[in-house]
Design a protein around this motif. Sequence first.
Motif, PDB file in Angstrom:
ATOM      1  N   THR A 114       0.368  -1.169  -0.150  1.00 60.50           N
ATOM      2  CA  THR A 114      -0.516   0.230  -0.267  1.00 60.50           C
ATOM      3  C   THR A 114       0.477   1.093   0.108  1.00 60.50           C
ATOM      4  OG1 THR A 114      -0.613   0.087   2.028  1.00 60.50           O
ATOM      5  CG2 THR A 114      -2.133  -1.415   1.542  1.00 60.50           C
ATOM      6  N   PRO A 115       2.093   1.337   1.074  1.00 59.32           N
ATOM      7  CA  PRO A 115       2.269   2.614   0.505  1.00 59.32           C
ATOM      8  C   PRO A 115       3.823   3.026  -0.531  1.00 59.32           C
ATOM      9  CG  PRO A 115       3.849   1.269   2.571  1.00 59.32           C
ATOM     10  CD  PRO A 115       2.941   0.078   1.311  1.00 59.32           C
ATOM     11  N   GLY A 116       3.321   2.102  -1.343  1.00 57.47           N
ATOM     12  CA  GLY A 116       3.435   2.183  -3.147  1.00 57.47           C
ATOM     13  C   GLY A 116       5.071   2.199  -2.879  1.00 57.47           C
ATOM     14  N   TYR A 117       5.496   2.498  -4.278  1.00 61.82           N
ATOM     15  CA  TYR A 117       7.065   1.675  -4.700  1.00 61.82           C
ATOM     16  C   TYR A 117       7.646   2.906  -5.224  1.00 61.82           C
ATOM     17  CZ  TYR A 117       6.153  -2.200  -3.313  1.00 61.82           C
ATOM     18  OH  TYR A 117       5.283  -4.024  -1.758  1.00 61.82           O
ATOM     19  N   ASN A 118       8.992   2.945  -5.164  1.00 59.84           N
ATOM     20  CA  ASN A 118       9.892   3.927  -6.375  1.00 59.84           C
ATOM     21  C   ASN A 118      10.101   2.322  -7.020  1.00 59.84           C
ATOM     22  OD1 ASN A 118      10.100   6.449  -5.302  1.00 59.84           O
ATOM     23  ND2 ASN A 118      11.564   5.629  -4.062  1.00 59.84           N
ATOM     24  N   PHE A 119      10.636   2.411  -8.550  1.00 57.66           N
ATOM     25  CA  PHE A 119      10.775   1.739  -9.313  1.00 57.66           C
ATOM     26  C   PHE A 119      12.016   2.333 -10.315  1.00 57.66           C
ATOM     27  CE2 PHE A 119       6.393   1.890  -9.217  1.00 57.66           C
ATOM     28  CZ  PHE A 119       5.919   1.329  -8.938  1.00 57.66           C
ATOM     29  N   ILE A 120      13.339   1.029 -10.582  1.00 57.04           N
ATOM     30  CA  ILE A 120      13.731   0.743 -11.949  1.00 57.04           C
ATOM     31  C   ILE A 120      13.247   0.037 -12.938  1.00 57.04           C
ATOM     32  CG2 ILE A 120      15.747   0.873  -9.596  1.00 57.04           C
ATOM     33  CD1 ILE A 120      16.344  -1.464  -9.965  1.00 57.04           C
ATOM     34  N   THR A 121      14.477   0.208 -13.706  1.00 55.66           N
ATOM     35  CA  THR A 121      13.922  -0.192 -15.227  1.00 55.66           C
ATOM     36  C   THR A 121      14.341  -2.049 -15.069  1.00 55.66           C
ATOM     37  OG1 THR A 121      15.944  -0.379 -15.981  1.00 55.66           O
ATOM     38  CG2 THR A 121      14.618   1.813 -16.082  1.00 55.66           C
ATOM     39  N   PRO A 122      13.283  -2.543 -16.182  1.00 57.41           N
ATOM     40  CA  PRO A 122      14.186  -3.747 -15.878  1.00 57.41           C
ATOM     41  C   PRO A 122      15.007  -4.053 -16.324  1.00 57.41           C
ATOM     42  CG  PRO A 122      11.690  -3.493 -17.415  1.00 57.41           C
ATOM     43  CD  PRO A 122      12.146  -2.148 -16.930  1.00 57.41           C
ATOM     44  N   GLU A 123      15.566  -3.770 -16.930  1.00 55.58           N
ATOM     45  CA  GLU A 123      17.336  -3.772 -17.413  1.00 55.58           C
ATOM     46  C   GLU A 123      18.092  -4.174 -16.145  1.00 55.58           C
ATOM     47  OE1 GLU A 123      14.926  -3.336 -20.879  1.00 55.58           O
ATOM     48  OE2 GLU A 123      15.232  -1.641 -18.941  1.00 55.58           O
ATOM     49  N   HIS A 124      17.680  -2.439 -15.442  1.00 55.76           N
ATOM     50  CA  HIS A 124      18.272  -2.280 -13.862  1.00 55.76           C
ATOM     51  C   HIS A 124      18.473  -3.481 -13.234  1.00 55.76           C
ATOM     52  CE1 HIS A 124      19.575   1.125 -11.296  1.00 55.76           C
ATOM     53  NE2 HIS A 124      20.190  -0.447 -10.751  1.00 55.76           N
ATOM     54  N   ALA A 125      17.661  -3.583 -13.490  1.00 60.24           N
ATOM     55  CA  ALA A 125      16.549  -4.900 -12.586  1.00 60.24           C
ATOM     56  C   ALA A 125      17.236  -6.049 -13.132  1.00 60.24           C
ATOM     57  CB  ALA A 125      15.655  -4.574 -12.284  1.00 60.24           C
ATOM     58  N   GLU A 126      17.217  -6.366 -14.050  1.00 57.39           N
ATOM     59  CA  GLU A 126      18.459  -7.514 -14.122  1.00 57.39           C
ATOM     60  C   GLU A 126      20.316  -7.326 -13.794  1.00 57.39           C
ATOM     61  OE1 GLU A 126      19.172 -11.327 -16.322  1.00 57.39           O
ATOM     62  OE2 GLU A 126      16.956  -9.999 -16.089  1.00 57.39           O
TER      63      GLU A 126
END
Length: 608
Positions: free
Chosen positions: A52-64
């Motif tokens: 519920t607090p929400g998220y910051n996101f990174i790109t799928p490429e960065h996550a990989e």
Amino acid sequence: MAGEWTKYRIEEVAERVAMGPFGSSIKVETFVPEGVPVISGQHLHGFRLDDTPGYNFITPEHAERLRNANVQRGDVVFTHAGNIGQVAYISNTSAFNRYVISQRQFYLRPDQSKVLPEFLVAYFRSPDGQHKLLANTSQVGVPSIAQPVTYLRSLEIPLPPLPEQRAIAHILGTLDDKIELLRRQNETLEAMARALFKAWFVDFEPVRAKMNLPSPPGRGAGGEGTTKPKLPPDLLDFARELRTRMTDAEALLWRLLRNRRLAGAKFRRQHPFPPYVLDFYCHEHRLAVEIDGGQHNEEAGRRHDARRDAFLAEHGLRVLRFWSHDVLQQTEAVLEAIFQAIVEHRLPSPPAPLPGGEGGKLPSPPTPLPEGEGSWGALGADGVWHWPQHILDLFPDRLVESELGEIPEGWEVGVLGDVAEHLRRSAQPDRIEPDTPYIALEHMPRRCISLADWGSAEGLESNKFAFRQGEILFGKLRPYFHKVGVAPVDGVCSTDIVVVAPKNSHWFGFVLGHVSSSEFVEYTNAGSTGTKMPRTSWADMARYEVVLPPEPVAEAMTQLVQPSVERIIAAIHESRTLAQLRDTLLPKLISGELRVKDAEAFLKERGL
């Protein structure tokens, strides 16, 4: 019993134990509007990961590139630095399939043929589990667990057979589910009260109903029904395919809309409406909700959406569109917009008067309910909201011009300070009992009047403000955080919190509606002083311009809202009791002191 359970080292029951990324691997500048969510400490407060607090996101490429820090459903996440001792698992109903943990976290991927993630979390949240987890900590500088991965692998824990693990997890999960249900109930009660306040004091819906005026621009129920087309088989197949490959934004919103979770409205996902498939559709309220990715911002996408929306409008549907990154990052605002659209469909929105020469006679006003039949009114078979007669009688049938625009005849323009006051009851620390409830800004959630968390006054060293149950608490430091709530207990609070109350109890609903509104928070933020630590003040708050109704109208609002507020407070106390019960049962179940059957009988006796 625990003495009969086999003990295993974590490395014997885990498929993987791994650290989060280095601090330099994830920076503010690497965040993107949508992608793979990054877990932080605020998501680990409960047994399950809290989306519920929400998220910051990174790109799928960065996550990989950070694949060693990728986690999935069934993984157990720990904090090894800072707020150590946190542990939660990613449930099968989480908003996302894939996450990345932050640099202060590490995770365990259990072999679920040997141990359940729910049981691991229960164990490590028990006193014995916390003692083992924190035994290798350093308190120099930032509290941290030394060599967390190696240390966790070496820990030995007692494990019952899987059926017993599952039964223990079920008992604790039952209590957690009840707590979550009460939280959602409070969200619904608050949203209903907010919608009613907006209808009466912002949009003046009862006045418009008596005048036979349409709702303000952008509002209303939409068309008057439609024929149901026969669904082409290929469109049905396409809809089924879309359901199997929902985006993260669609999956999150579906989780929040399904099973009538929002205002009791039944939504369908990927619903065929030839020649289109709607992302989400509520037939009862003729409402389509569309989630748009980046392609919708291109010229071709905009033209397609315009044609699609026009077609749906011709068939009596209202359309709400949201960018996918808004669904993921500003989920509360998206839900609020959908909720308002549902409620507004129930509120009066009769057809506009016909232009001169086109029919002559105006339609009749909506038929009022007999007094006493439904304090909030009811939606009639004609699709019009029918207000009780005693409610309609409170409102005039005319709008007049004022410096704030059109307002009901007989109402006045004033300021919040005309009907509300700041209660400055100073409390000196040496005169405060140690067990007195204490509320600081960190205890107050954002955009939620339900204050379910508080501490104790033990150890306080500076003056505080005293408050009483039912008074309104407004966080004046960094007001843009929108921390406003109703006190669920008598207690004391930080002096960075303004204690607000109506000068006359009849005005409680009116004052609460304004002080907790986004418009009021934006007003206080615009006038706050200080660069790094902006603050507002009661002097500025009191100057906020409002449209003041006659007191009987304010009193009627309070009579409608007060029971909801009382239910919210009662649910808070029930939730805390359930949490205390869960925390009492937890060590007894984990240690084997309490048998599963006895715990089940104990809960059954209490109707749980």
